[in-house]
Design an enzyme around this catalytic site. Structure first.
Site, PDB file in Angstrom:
ATOM      1  N   TYR A 143      32.012   0.773  50.093  1.00  0.00           N
ATOM      2  CA  TYR A 143      31.520   1.963  49.396  1.00  0.00           C
ATOM      3  C   TYR A 143      31.061   3.042  50.374  1.00  0.00           C
ATOM      4  O   TYR A 143      31.093   4.223  50.066  1.00  0.00           O
ATOM      5  CB  TYR A 143      30.336   1.604  48.484  1.00  0.00           C
ATOM      6  N   LYS A 194      35.869 -12.986  51.443  1.00  0.00           N
ATOM      7  CA  LYS A 194      37.327 -13.117  51.562  1.00  0.00           C
ATOM      8  C   LYS A 194      37.611 -13.433  53.027  1.00  0.00           C
ATOM      9  O   LYS A 194      38.382 -12.746  53.709  1.00  0.00           O
ATOM     10  CB  LYS A 194      37.992 -11.817  51.078  1.00  0.00           C
ATOM     11  N   ASP A 226      38.579 -14.330  45.019  1.00  0.00           N
ATOM     12  CA  ASP A 226      39.549 -14.551  43.938  1.00  0.00           C
ATOM     13  C   ASP A 226      39.228 -15.847  43.196  1.00  0.00           C
ATOM     14  O   ASP A 226      39.238 -15.900  41.957  1.00  0.00           O
ATOM     15  CB  ASP A 226      40.999 -14.542  44.467  1.00  0.00           C
ATOM     16  N   ASP A 250      30.335  -5.618  42.648  1.00  0.00           N
ATOM     17  CA  ASP A 250      30.609  -4.706  41.534  1.00  0.00           C
ATOM     18  C   ASP A 250      31.499  -5.412  40.514  1.00  0.00           C
ATOM     19  O   ASP A 250      31.234  -5.405  39.314  1.00  0.00           O
ATOM     20  CB  ASP A 250      31.296  -3.441  42.078  1.00  0.00           C
ATOM     21  N   ASP A 254      30.389  -7.525  36.672  1.00  0.00           N
ATOM     22  CA  ASP A 254      30.935  -7.197  35.348  1.00  0.00           C
ATOM     23  C   ASP A 254      31.458  -8.462  34.664  1.00  0.00           C
ATOM     24  O   ASP A 254      31.296  -8.639  33.455  1.00  0.00           O
ATOM     25  CB  ASP A 254      32.077  -6.173  35.452  1.00  0.00           C
TER      26      ASP A 254
HETATM   27  C1  IPM Z   1      27.874  -0.165  38.966  1.00  0.00           C
HETATM   28  C2  IPM Z   1      28.852   0.957  38.704  1.00  0.00           C
HETATM   29  C3  IPM Z   1      28.826   1.894  39.908  1.00  0.00           C
HETATM   30  C4  IPM Z   1      29.288   1.107  41.114  1.00  0.00           C
HETATM   31  C5  IPM Z   1      29.648   3.186  39.737  1.00  0.00           C
HETATM   32  C6  IPM Z   1      29.261   3.943  38.492  1.00  0.00           C
HETATM   33  C7  IPM Z   1      29.546   4.065  40.951  1.00  0.00           C
HETATM   34  O1  IPM Z   1      30.112   0.447  38.438  1.00  0.00           O
HETATM   35  O2  IPM Z   1      26.665   0.119  39.138  1.00  0.00           O
HETATM   36  O3  IPM Z   1      28.302  -1.321  38.966  1.00  0.00           O
HETATM   37  O4  IPM Z   1      30.503   1.001  41.363  1.00  0.00           O
HETATM   38  O5  IPM Z   1      28.434   0.586  41.831  1.00  0.00           O
HETATM   39 MG    MG Z   2      30.182  -1.671  38.268  1.00  0.00          MG
END
Ligand code: IPM
Ligand code: MG
Length: 363
Positions: A143, A194, A226, A250, A254
């Site tokens: 990032y 990785k 993975d 990230d 999710d």
């Molecule tokens: C998160 C989001 C952010 C990230 C975006 C909105 C920049 O997806 O907080 O997970 O990628 O960190």
């Molecule tokens: Mg995110």
């Protein structure tokens, strides 16, 4: 004596202002019971800040955050700003806030609530009892690594570049947070990398192994990213605490979030070595349902609980808010994202009122 805290509110975009309003009411309702008083200061971030002052992270916002005891953020972004150049994107404001406050440690808990098991897309027996904490490095990795940009080669072809890089000190400080987090949980830490392909991951793994000597009570394991993604949906109960870099975290957070049925339920805490932390839901700004009173405010409310617990060291009111959330779910109240047969669907504001009623009933 009443304890006064300064809290910066960053409602941001989309459903942000709606879920923030519900959460502020809850913080105000709970404060006097614990002799607390919150002084809220609202500041601009993301698309709202772009529209107002042409900058997704105005200097005043960062200053206001720095001067506060904790920051409560809702969500940023929306279709409206998607085609702007990168420096003017809402996401750039969020990344600037993380970097500006040096919030290198992002804690993302994913806990399956028994009341919501049927909202999960996975089978009950797979998700029942899941309780995972993802510790994501937040201010380094691909990032922020240099060089980055879209450059033109000598042959006149465009070439996009990002760099995944970690210094030992950056790995060590997130590693320590992760080992200490695991110590307060089931003492199992899985480091995700990785290392079969990436040098940066090899260093990551080497440092995690070196650090583990200082935490003999924590069992350290390693997975390639993975495989970790696969294992999270195959048998998530094998995980307790996960530590990983910015990009992998990230993605995996999710996945972990969705195990619980809805990303609309999950809070997060972003912490630095000192100074105020930022507390925000894992979900985004959901522009498709913004302004329709359909949003699920529970992740935001639970982020306020994390703010109390981790940001202000006030675990009692935090627990009371978490109990109120469980109670409204137990009573069968749901927002649309977590509804299932036999439940009562409420809008965002009505869900807020149900939480206030639950808090009153507990008083
Ligand atoms: C998160 C989001 C952010 C990230 C975006 C909105 C920049 O997806 O907080 O997970 O990628 O960190
Ligand atoms: Mg995110």
């Amino acid at each position: 004596m009443t304890q006064d805290y300064r809290i910066t509110l960053l409602p941001g975009d989309g459903i942000g202002p709606e879920i923030m309003a519900v959460t502020v009411d809850i913080l105000n309702a709970i404060a006097p019971r614990y002799n607390l008083h919150f002084t809220f200061q609202e500041a601009l971030i993301g698309g709202a800040a772009i529209d107002a002052v042409g900058n997704p992270l105005p200097t005043e916002t960062l200053e206001t955050c720095r001067k506060s005891d904790a920051v409560l953020l809702a969500a940023i972004g929306g279709y409206k700003w998607d085609s702007l150049p990168r420096e003017l994107r809402p996401e750039t404001g969020l990344l600037g806030l993380r970097a500006g406050l040096e919030l290198f440690a992002n804690l993302r808990p994913a806990q399956i609530l028994p009341q919501l098991i049927d909202a999960s897309s996975l089978k009950r027996e797979v998700v029942e009892g899941v309780d995972i904490m993802v510790v994501r490095e937040l201010t380094g990795g691909i990032y922020f690594g240099q060089p980055k940009g879209i450059f033109t080669t000598e042959a006149g072809e465009k070439r996009g570049v990002n760099t995944m890089a970690y210094r030992e000190s950056e790995i060590d400080r997130i590693g320590r947070v992760a080992f200490e987090t695991a110590q307060k949980r089931d003492r199992r830490l899985c480091s995700v990398d990785k290392a079969n392909v990436l040098e940066v991951s090899q260093l990551w793994r080497d440092r995690m192994i070196a650090l583990s000597a200082e935490y003999p009570d924590v069992e350290l394991t390693h997975l390639y990213v993975d495989n970790a993604a696969m294992q999270l949906v195959r048998s998530p109960k094998q995980f307790d605490t996960i530590v990983t870099g910015n990009l992998f975290g990230d993605i995996l957070s999710d996945i972990a979030a969705m195990l619980t049925g809805s990303i609309g339920m999950l809070p997060s805490a972003s912490l630095g070595a000192s100074g105020p932390g930022v507390f925000e839901p894992v979900h985004g700004s959901a522009p498709d349902i913004a302004g329709q009173d359909k949003a699920n405010p529970l992740a935001q409310v639970l982020s306020a609980a994390m703010l109390l617990r981790y940001g202000l060291n006030q675990p009692d009111p935090a627990s009371q808010i978490e109990a109120a959330v469980l109670q409204v779910l137990e009573a069968g109240y749901r927002t649309t994202d977590i509804q299932s047969p036999g439940t009562t669907v409420l809008g965002c504001q009505a869900m807020g009122q149900a939480l206030l009623n639950a808090l009153d009933a507990a008083a």
